[in-house]
Write a protein that holds these residues in place. Sequence first.
Motif, short mmCIF file in Angstrom:
data_model
loop_
_atom_site.label_atom_id
_atom_site.label_comp_id
_atom_site.label_asym_id
_atom_site.label_seq_id
_atom_site.Cartn_x
_atom_site.Cartn_y
_atom_site.Cartn_z
N VAL A 1 -16.96 25.19 -60.89
CA VAL A 1 -18.14 24.61 -61.54
C VAL A 1 -17.89 23.12 -61.82
O VAL A 1 -18.75 22.28 -61.54
N ALA A 2 -16.70 22.80 -62.33
CA ALA A 2 -16.37 21.39 -62.62
C ALA A 2 -16.33 20.56 -61.34
O ALA A 2 -16.84 19.44 -61.29
N ALA A 3 -15.73 21.11 -60.29
CA ALA A 3 -15.67 20.38 -59.01
C ALA A 3 -17.07 20.15 -58.46
O ALA A 3 -17.37 19.06 -57.95
N GLY A 4 -17.92 21.15 -58.59
CA GLY A 4 -19.30 21.00 -58.12
C GLY A 4 -20.05 19.93 -58.89
O GLY A 4 -20.74 19.10 -58.29
N ILE A 5 -19.90 19.94 -60.19
CA ILE A 5 -20.55 18.91 -61.02
C ILE A 5 -20.02 17.53 -60.66
O ILE A 5 -20.77 16.54 -60.64
N ASN A 6 -18.73 17.46 -60.36
CA ASN A 6 -18.11 16.17 -60.01
C ASN A 6 -18.73 15.56 -58.76
O ASN A 6 -18.75 14.34 -58.61
N HIS A 7 -19.28 16.38 -57.86
CA HIS A 7 -19.97 15.86 -56.67
C HIS A 7 -21.17 15.00 -57.08
O HIS A 7 -21.54 14.08 -56.34
N PHE A 8 -21.76 15.30 -58.23
CA PHE A 8 -22.92 14.55 -58.70
C PHE A 8 -22.52 13.36 -59.55
O PHE A 8 -23.20 12.34 -59.56
N ILE A 9 -21.40 13.48 -60.27
CA ILE A 9 -20.94 12.40 -61.16
C ILE A 9 -20.23 11.30 -60.37
O ILE A 9 -20.42 10.12 -60.63
N HIS A 10 -19.39 11.70 -59.40
CA HIS A 10 -18.60 10.76 -58.60
C HIS A 10 -18.80 11.04 -57.11
O HIS A 10 -17.87 11.45 -56.42
N PRO A 11 -20.00 10.82 -56.60
CA PRO A 11 -20.27 11.18 -55.21
C PRO A 11 -19.48 10.36 -54.18
O PRO A 11 -19.17 10.86 -53.11
N ASP A 12 -19.15 9.11 -54.51
CA ASP A 12 -18.49 8.25 -53.51
C ASP A 12 -17.18 8.82 -52.99
O ASP A 12 -16.88 8.72 -51.81
#
Length: 124
Positions: free
Chosen positions: A15-26
């Motif tokens: 869940v955290a890794a998935g959310i991180n795709h939106f927070i730090h997409p680059d």
Amino acid sequence: MLKKISLVILIIAYVAAGINHFIHPDGYIDIIPYYLPYPNILNYVAGACEVAFGLMLIFPQSRNLGLTLLIIMLAAFLPVHIAMVQAAPTRVNGYLITPLIAWLRLFLQPLLMMWLAWHHETKK
């Protein structure tokens, strides 16, 4: 008890890794191979899938499907990690990816798949 702790770790991590795709997409977009179209969209789809599949692990009724989908997703990400090995040393979002780091990331994928498979329940 160990299996329950392991499952909680998997849920939180995906869940955290998935959310991180939106927070730090680059950082994710940088490692999507050039031959895949629409890297921005692929990044967000991957993040949404990680969140959804991770949440599926919470519920016994959807756990096996979530585990299977995460394993398939990890397999689908193998070309990204192979490309990273081929490109190393390289910089991803400002971080140096050495050949050692790239190989470790590649070999981590099957270990994660086995960890997920360990939680798969067979019907009795």
